[in-house]
Design an enzyme around this catalytic site. Structure first.
Site, PDB file in Angstrom:
ATOM      1  N   LYS A  52       0.859  -1.194   0.000  1.00  0.00           N
ATOM      2  CA  LYS A  52       0.000   0.000   0.000  1.00  0.00           C
ATOM      3  C   LYS A  52       0.890   1.236   0.000  1.00  0.00           C
ATOM      4  CE  LYS A  52      -4.457   1.026   0.413  1.00  0.00           C
ATOM      5  NZ  LYS A  52      -5.607   0.327  -0.161  1.00  0.00           N
TER       6      LYS A  52
ATOM      7  N   VAL B 192     -17.764   2.988  -4.187  1.00  0.00           N
ATOM      8  CA  VAL B 192     -18.250   1.623  -3.949  1.00  0.00           C
ATOM      9  C   VAL B 192     -19.678   1.628  -3.407  1.00  0.00           C
ATOM     10  CG1 VAL B 192     -17.829  -0.555  -2.741  1.00  0.00           C
ATOM     11  CG2 VAL B 192     -15.885   0.831  -3.479  1.00  0.00           C
TER      12      VAL B 192
HETATM   13  P1  NAD Z   1     -14.909   7.074  -1.686  1.00  0.00           P
HETATM   14  O1  NAD Z   1     -13.970   8.077  -1.114  1.00  0.00           O
HETATM   15  O2  NAD Z   1     -15.322   7.185  -3.110  1.00  0.00           O
HETATM   16  O3  NAD Z   1     -16.250   7.014  -0.828  1.00  0.00           O
HETATM   17  C1  NAD Z   1     -16.278   7.048   0.562  1.00  0.00           C
HETATM   18  C2  NAD Z   1     -17.523   7.821   0.952  1.00  0.00           C
HETATM   19  O4  NAD Z   1     -17.640   7.759   2.379  1.00  0.00           O
HETATM   20  C3  NAD Z   1     -17.454   9.303   0.582  1.00  0.00           C
HETATM   21  O5  NAD Z   1     -18.635   9.674  -0.095  1.00  0.00           O
HETATM   22  C4  NAD Z   1     -17.309  10.007   1.927  1.00  0.00           C
HETATM   23  O6  NAD Z   1     -17.890  11.281   1.960  1.00  0.00           O
HETATM   24  C5  NAD Z   1     -18.038   9.035   2.842  1.00  0.00           C
HETATM   25  N1  NAD Z   1     -17.698   9.186   4.261  1.00  0.00           N
HETATM   26  C6  NAD Z   1     -16.497   9.423   4.829  1.00  0.00           C
HETATM   27  N2  NAD Z   1     -16.625   9.485   6.166  1.00  0.00           N
HETATM   28  C7  NAD Z   1     -17.933   9.269   6.441  1.00  0.00           C
HETATM   29  C8  NAD Z   1     -18.698   9.192   7.619  1.00  0.00           C
HETATM   30  N3  NAD Z   1     -18.132   9.373   8.822  1.00  0.00           N
HETATM   31  N4  NAD Z   1     -20.023   8.941   7.534  1.00  0.00           N
HETATM   32  C9  NAD Z   1     -20.611   8.758   6.325  1.00  0.00           C
HETATM   33  N5  NAD Z   1     -19.944   8.824   5.170  1.00  0.00           N
HETATM   34  C10 NAD Z   1     -18.627   9.075   5.227  1.00  0.00           C
HETATM   35  O7  NAD Z   1     -14.232   5.647  -1.382  1.00  0.00           O
HETATM   36  P2  NAD Z   1     -14.600   4.253  -2.053  1.00  0.00           P
HETATM   37  O8  NAD Z   1     -13.665   3.999  -3.156  1.00  0.00           O
HETATM   38  O9  NAD Z   1     -16.072   4.186  -2.276  1.00  0.00           O
HETATM   39  O10 NAD Z   1     -14.195   3.254  -0.877  1.00  0.00           O
HETATM   40  C11 NAD Z   1     -14.994   3.120   0.280  1.00  0.00           C
HETATM   41  C12 NAD Z   1     -14.295   2.207   1.259  1.00  0.00           C
HETATM   42  O11 NAD Z   1     -14.070   0.936   0.662  1.00  0.00           O
HETATM   43  C13 NAD Z   1     -12.896   2.696   1.693  1.00  0.00           C
HETATM   44  O12 NAD Z   1     -12.679   2.322   3.029  1.00  0.00           O
HETATM   45  C14 NAD Z   1     -11.954   1.948   0.781  1.00  0.00           C
HETATM   46  O13 NAD Z   1     -10.664   1.785   1.350  1.00  0.00           O
HETATM   47  C15 NAD Z   1     -12.681   0.610   0.677  1.00  0.00           C
HETATM   48  N6  NAD Z   1     -12.360  -0.119  -0.527  1.00  0.00           N
HETATM   49  C16 NAD Z   1     -12.535   0.450  -1.755  1.00  0.00           C
HETATM   50  C17 NAD Z   1     -12.221  -0.266  -2.899  1.00  0.00           C
HETATM   51  C18 NAD Z   1     -12.433   0.316  -4.268  1.00  0.00           C
HETATM   52  O14 NAD Z   1     -12.369  -0.452  -5.254  1.00  0.00           O
HETATM   53  N7  NAD Z   1     -12.717   1.597  -4.392  1.00  0.00           N
HETATM   54  C19 NAD Z   1     -11.715  -1.575  -2.787  1.00  0.00           C
HETATM   55  C20 NAD Z   1     -11.582  -2.152  -1.521  1.00  0.00           C
HETATM   56  C21 NAD Z   1     -11.891  -1.403  -0.402  1.00  0.00           C
END
Ligand code: NAD
Length: 367
Positions: free
Chosen positions: A95, A199
């Protein structure tokens, strides 16, 4: 002309405790990088490369201090090792984190410099997008290194991994519902989705299509409105999400939301979501959930769709092969629940044991 006056730049000797954090988690290598010209500052952690080169996204975050950044990259890279191992793909865990405000737009020089740092590891670490980075960023990074995935489709990549992650989480969530309720039908099931970013938004699409009654929250109003506009959902406040009387709580924002405080208020039967490192403390909170009768789908198991999509770029998998890998998440989730029940251990522990077993087997073969 560069500043040739103050050339002797040093700091007083002080205590550094990096190995105290690296050793217990068994990281192979940690690289700190710093570039004065672009302001780029971050860390790459290579946790384990027994199964293949380490792969994991690059996250930009406003960390309060360096220890928080180091702790995050160490935990996330270790999670990537487990994720790839349990998914049966030949990748290790790594990472990158960049310290800075994720909302600030960086120029090409910044990302090219990051690409150069990635390249200096000669393929031991392969990067991709994560929170704060995107396929556009990867299209710049690829100008400096071939060790990059999540590239735009137009540049020969597999594109944004988020839709694959959302699909995998949906399947893992369905398997969890089957385990708890005896049927994997989501018709009428109440699901609370925390975070509707890349996601979460996709997951809500799958859930509503399957007939679930979905509640959403987000601290980003634009994301919240976009999801509420596209799907039939109920919007709730960001603290209210923990108190809802729902069947499933799906954390799709940031990690550590399953902790001693939230476990005492949660009223769901199942926790299944995309966020990495959902349990604030693996040693404590897996047991607390078990005692409370809440079924926990280990995050690194069900959110592996994205890394599988990146693996597609590394090993030139076809779309069908990639889909089949992602669809294995359903059965693997059921297998973990079986192991957890048989051995009376938390599901997270059962999943880590299986992931480590595959690594140990490979180590024995390679000797
Ligand atoms: P993203 O940044 O697009 O979306 C995250 C969302 O969560 C944002 O809209 C943000 O405003 C919201 N958020 C943050 N803090 C919050 C809170 N306290 N309450 C409510 N909403 C809140 O990220 P993503 O790519 O959708 O990923 C989401 C999670 O999944 C992350 O933890 C990421 O590490 C994990 N993940 C993502 C992927 C991927 O393919 N994108 C793969 C594996 C894991």
């Amino acid at each position: 002309m560069s500043d040739v006056k103050n050339v002797i730049k040093t700091v007083e000797k002080r205590e550094a405790k990096v190995f105290e954090m690296m050793e217990p988690m068994e990281h192979e290598q940690v690289m700190f990088f710093n570039d004065k010209d672009t302001g780029l500052k971050g860390i790459i952690a290579v946790h384990n490369t027994v199964l293949g080169p380490s792969l994991g996204g690059c996250r930009i975050w406003n960390y309060d201090n360096e220890s928080d950044a180091l702790w995050d990259v160490l935990r996330l890279s270790r999670g990537m090792t487990f994720k790839s191992s349990i998914s049966g793909i030949d990748l290790g865990g790594g990472k990158a984190v960049i310290i800075g405000n994720p909302k600030v737009k960086r120029d090409e020089a910044f990302w090219r410099r990051f690409g150069k740092f990635v390249d200096s590891l000669s393929g031991k670490y392969i990067t991709a997008e994560d929170v704060g980075t995107s396929t556009d960023v990867m299209s710049i990074v690829m100008q400096e290194t071939k060790h990059v995935t999540g590239k735009p489709v137009s540049a020969g990549g597999a594109g944004d991994p988020s839709p694959s992650t959302a699909y995998g989480v949906f399947l893992g969530l369905k398997a969890s519902v089957k385990e708890y309720f005896g049927s994997d039908s989501l018709e009428g099931k109440k699901v609370a989705v925390q975070g509707v970013g890349h996601v979460g938004h996709g997951l809500v699409g799958h859930l509503t299509k399957a007939g679930a009654k979905v509640f959403i929250t987000d601290i980003n109003t634009a994301n919240l409105e976009a999801t509420a506009k596209e799907f039939k959902v109920t919007v709730v406040g960001s603290h209210e999400i923990y108190d809802l009387d729902v069947d499933v709580y799906s954390p799709c924002a940031l990690g550590a939301t399953v902790n001693s405080d939230t476990i005492s208020t949660l009223r769901c039967s199942v926790i299944a979501g995309a966020a990495n490192n959902q349990l604030a403390d693996e040693n404590i909170h897996g047991h607390m959930l078990m005692d409370k009768g809440i079924l926990f789908a280990p995050d690194f198991l069900i959110n592996a769709g994205g890394v599988i999509n990146c693996y597609r770029e590394v090993h030139n998998l076809s779309e069908e092969e990639t889909k089949a890998h992602i669809e294995n998440i359903y059965q693997r989730t059921l297998d973990i629940f079986k192991k957890s029940k048989e051995e009376k251990i938390p599901t997270q522990e059962a999943a880590i044991i299986l992931a480590l077993e595959r690594i140990e087997k490979q180590k024995a073969i390679s000797k």
